[in-house]
Design a protein around this motif. Structure first.
Motif, short mmCIF file in Angstrom:
data_model
loop_
_atom_site.label_atom_id
_atom_site.label_comp_id
_atom_site.label_asym_id
_atom_site.label_seq_id
_atom_site.Cartn_x
_atom_site.Cartn_y
_atom_site.Cartn_z
N SER A 139 32.87 -23.42 108.93
CA SER A 139 32.85 -23.82 110.33
C SER A 139 33.77 -22.94 111.17
CB SER A 139 33.20 -25.29 110.47
OG SER A 139 34.50 -25.47 110.89
N HIS A 140 34.88 -22.45 110.57
CA HIS A 140 35.74 -21.52 111.31
C HIS A 140 34.95 -20.28 111.71
CE1 HIS A 140 39.51 -23.49 111.32
NE2 HIS A 140 39.66 -23.51 110.03
N THR A 141 34.19 -19.78 110.76
CA THR A 141 33.39 -18.59 111.03
C THR A 141 32.48 -18.81 112.23
OG1 THR A 141 33.36 -18.10 108.67
CG2 THR A 141 31.73 -16.98 110.04
N ILE A 142 31.78 -19.92 112.18
CA ILE A 142 30.81 -20.21 113.23
C ILE A 142 31.49 -20.41 114.57
CG2 ILE A 142 29.08 -21.88 113.95
CD1 ILE A 142 28.71 -22.38 110.82
N GLU A 143 32.56 -21.18 114.56
CA GLU A 143 33.26 -21.42 115.82
C GLU A 143 33.79 -20.13 116.43
OE1 GLU A 143 35.15 -25.74 114.71
OE2 GLU A 143 36.31 -24.43 116.02
N ARG A 144 34.29 -19.25 115.57
CA ARG A 144 34.87 -18.02 116.11
C ARG A 144 33.79 -17.09 116.63
NH1 ARG A 144 39.70 -17.62 111.49
NH2 ARG A 144 40.48 -19.68 112.08
N ILE A 145 32.67 -17.05 115.95
CA ILE A 145 31.56 -16.24 116.44
C ILE A 145 31.09 -16.76 117.79
CG2 ILE A 145 29.13 -15.64 116.08
CD1 ILE A 145 29.71 -15.45 113.10
N ASN A 146 30.93 -18.05 117.86
CA ASN A 146 30.48 -18.64 119.12
C ASN A 146 31.47 -18.37 120.24
OD1 ASN A 146 28.19 -19.61 117.95
ND2 ASN A 146 29.00 -21.67 117.60
N ALA A 147 32.75 -18.53 119.93
CA ALA A 147 33.77 -18.28 120.93
C ALA A 147 33.69 -16.84 121.40
CB ALA A 147 35.15 -18.56 120.35
N PHE A 148 33.51 -15.95 120.44
CA PHE A 148 33.43 -14.51 120.75
C PHE A 148 32.28 -14.25 121.73
CE2 PHE A 148 32.43 -10.07 119.67
CZ PHE A 148 33.69 -9.51 119.68
N ARG A 149 31.13 -14.81 121.40
CA ARG A 149 29.96 -14.64 122.27
C ARG A 149 30.24 -15.19 123.66
NH1 ARG A 149 26.08 -15.98 117.95
NH2 ARG A 149 25.36 -13.97 117.14
#
Lengths: 351, 351
Positions: free
Chosen positions: B187-197
């Motif tokens: 979930s960290h991966t996903i959250e960080r990718i989303n935040a990045f976008r």
DNA sequence: GTGAAAGCGCTAACAA
DNA sequence: TTGTTAGCGCTTTCAC
């Protein structure tokens, strides 16, 4: 228990274990009461009654859980244990002896089936708890030998390891070799200091009185002692070589040397111990002494699980692993004689 | 039990518990039989009978025990827990979901009194075991939010963290910013990718399609992907900036960049995540995003132990920690416009 | 669908 | 000094 609060007793059990033979109405009521009373069933009694072989598991007692040495071994332990269907619990003593006793005791009472122990040794070695374990036939393997009791041991040959490092440095042309020693009271520290002394007594190179520097086993120790030692260091003593208690101390030292603008490996050579994963990736990559910690963990787990699963008592085993010197970029052969080096590097350091 | 083998039954108990009311002769005989039968007393039954509050302890379930993130939090957990008289068991799931279930179940059956869980999330999120815990009023705190169930959570604000890093890089003059993303499914991966976008969607700087590089969460991933990505990289794209999933990935990347003779921070800026201890000591020291992991561990332990020791059911708590950008030497303000930089650095790299 | 009773392996209190 | 017995909290079998 919660029976008085609502209805009967076996029914409550059925509710908790999600058995379908309960009417919705009663289930809801029981569930509500359970929550109201904040009732937590006792796992001990459950497993006792069920005679379930509960989950097979072993414990790993380390000195510091945030030390890469522990982590790396854990990984090996876990890998082998999982293959055999065991869970692994890791607990840390912070090198405190009574902490070790507590953990051991709790493992026994919690039906953990065996333990791998990196002992928290101090001067007043108390090993009552180990005797207690033996009486209970509780299987365990130590990662360091312990005097006064016959135990299974998987350890590393510190003497040979240090010896090979010192000999290599001498062959490189170093004459000024020091040791950043680990935490006092730890048997690794003591063994490595002794080994260090011994090699010199057998060699032509002299050991100075101040060659053994008490440092500690952590990153910040290496940095702090590195700054202290080398910011006042007589540049005439260069080139020097430092054998560190472990890799993280070496990292701290490298960081300090960088800050002091001292060249590695030419002015100061550095050797670590353990060969943790980062050693290869550090800049410059770290020359170190080590055996595969993963393999060591696997081996320890194998020894332990053999004991657990044997219905006979197995004879005591003592296994010593050899550590190899792994050459990387923090050491090198010195090109010139020490004498000519001094001016050279001094000039370089100034310019 | 071993009674049939020798003599009586309560006597055996007395022997095992080292009570003095046993004649030496009988003790020896019993001890011998125990050893012959390799008899191991059942801790469960002992504690059940003794009603001893057995040793108070909590569990900490991590994804990878050899990851500095886990270790650092463990240290905090342990510190607080020990103060309150609790032992800590750390167990690792290797991000495998059924492993998490097994561990949780074994904690319950072993009377571990509560758990802090860094969940092993994958696509098919199964949370039956968490429901079971709730029914049993088993206290636990998650280090990541979980959908589909109301649980206590202590987590970090990934969105804000990534956002502050990107904004800083843009302020420095970077236009070519990429993200080395973590293990898929976490979930960290996903959250960080989303935040990045998301940050890019709110900013003037454009996000390219290939700006998110799937990497992984380990040292060797950072190194491998770093070599792959930058050995073929178009030098015209420099200067670039990489926000890494965590600090060890950043270390791997830095090692790769060093090997490729790419200058940090001028040609490529690097930002890590977590602020583990080594980040400060690496050369060059690592700019990173983090909150004190030790404090986070302490806080989690505090939440958990409050729940354990309360006789009422406490309301669900969700706490989000903020992470700060910690500026060190792997990033800097760009002095010139990107256009003029290109030739400049290209020359420098060749010369 | 629910309640009563036996018993898991051990310890502690007491009887012999 | 040793043997006997009750009972820890739960699950499970079997009447009801």
């Amino acid at each position: 228990v919660a029976k008085k609060a609502g209805v009967s007793i076996g029914t409550v059990s059925n509710v908790i274990n999600g058995r379908p033979t309960v009417s919705d109405q009663i289930r809801d009521r029981v569930l509500k009461i359970i929550r109201e009373l904040n009732f937590r069933p006792q796992g001990h009694a459950q497993t006792l009654r069920q005679q379930q072989v509960s989950h097979k598991c072993i414990g790993f007692i380390v000195r510091k859980i945030d030390h890469p040495w522990s982590s790396a071994i854990s990984t090996g332990v876990k890998h082998y244990a999982n293959q055999k269907g065991y869970l692994v619990y890791v607990a840390s003593t912070e090198s405190k002896h009574n902490s070790e006793q507590e953990i051991v005791q709790s493992f026994v009472s919690k039906q953990v089936q065996g333990a791998i122990i990196a002992p928290a040794l101090d001067d007043t070695v108390e090993i009552d708890h180990l005797f207690r374990l033996k009486i209970n036939n509780f299987p365990f393997v130590m990662l360091e030998d312990v005097h006064g009791i016959q135990v299974n041991v998987l350890s590393i040959d510190n003497t040979e390891a240090i010896s090979s490092a010192v000999k290599y440095l001498i062959k490189c042309g170093h004459t000024n070799i020091i040791h950043f020693a680990g935490t006092a009271n730890e048997s690794h520290t003591i063994e490595r200091i002794n080994a260090f002394r011994q090699v010199f007594s057998e060699s032509a190179v002299k050991l100075r009185k101040d060659s053994i520097v008490s440092c500690g086993g952590e990153l910040k120790d290496g940095y702090r002692v590195g700054i202290d030692y080398f910011s006042n260091a007589d540049k005439n003593k260069f080139p020097m070589a430092v054998i560190c208690f472990n890799d993280v101390v070496a990292f701290g030292l490298l960081s300090a040397l960088k800050e002091l603008d001292i060249n590695v490996p030419n002015q100061v050579a550095v050797i670590g111990f353990d060969d943790i994963e980062m050693a290869k990736y550090w800049t410059p990559s770290l020359t170190t002494i080590g055996t595969s910690l993963f393999d060591m963990g696997e081996k320890a787990a194998e020894m332990l699980i053999n004991i657990i699963e044997s219905d006979k008592i197995l004879p005591i085993q003592k296994i010593t692993l050899h550590a190899d010197l792994i050459l990387r970029k923090t050491t090198c052969k010195l090109k010139r004689t020490p004498g000519s080096m001094i001016k050279n590097f001094h000039k370089q350091a100034v310019g």
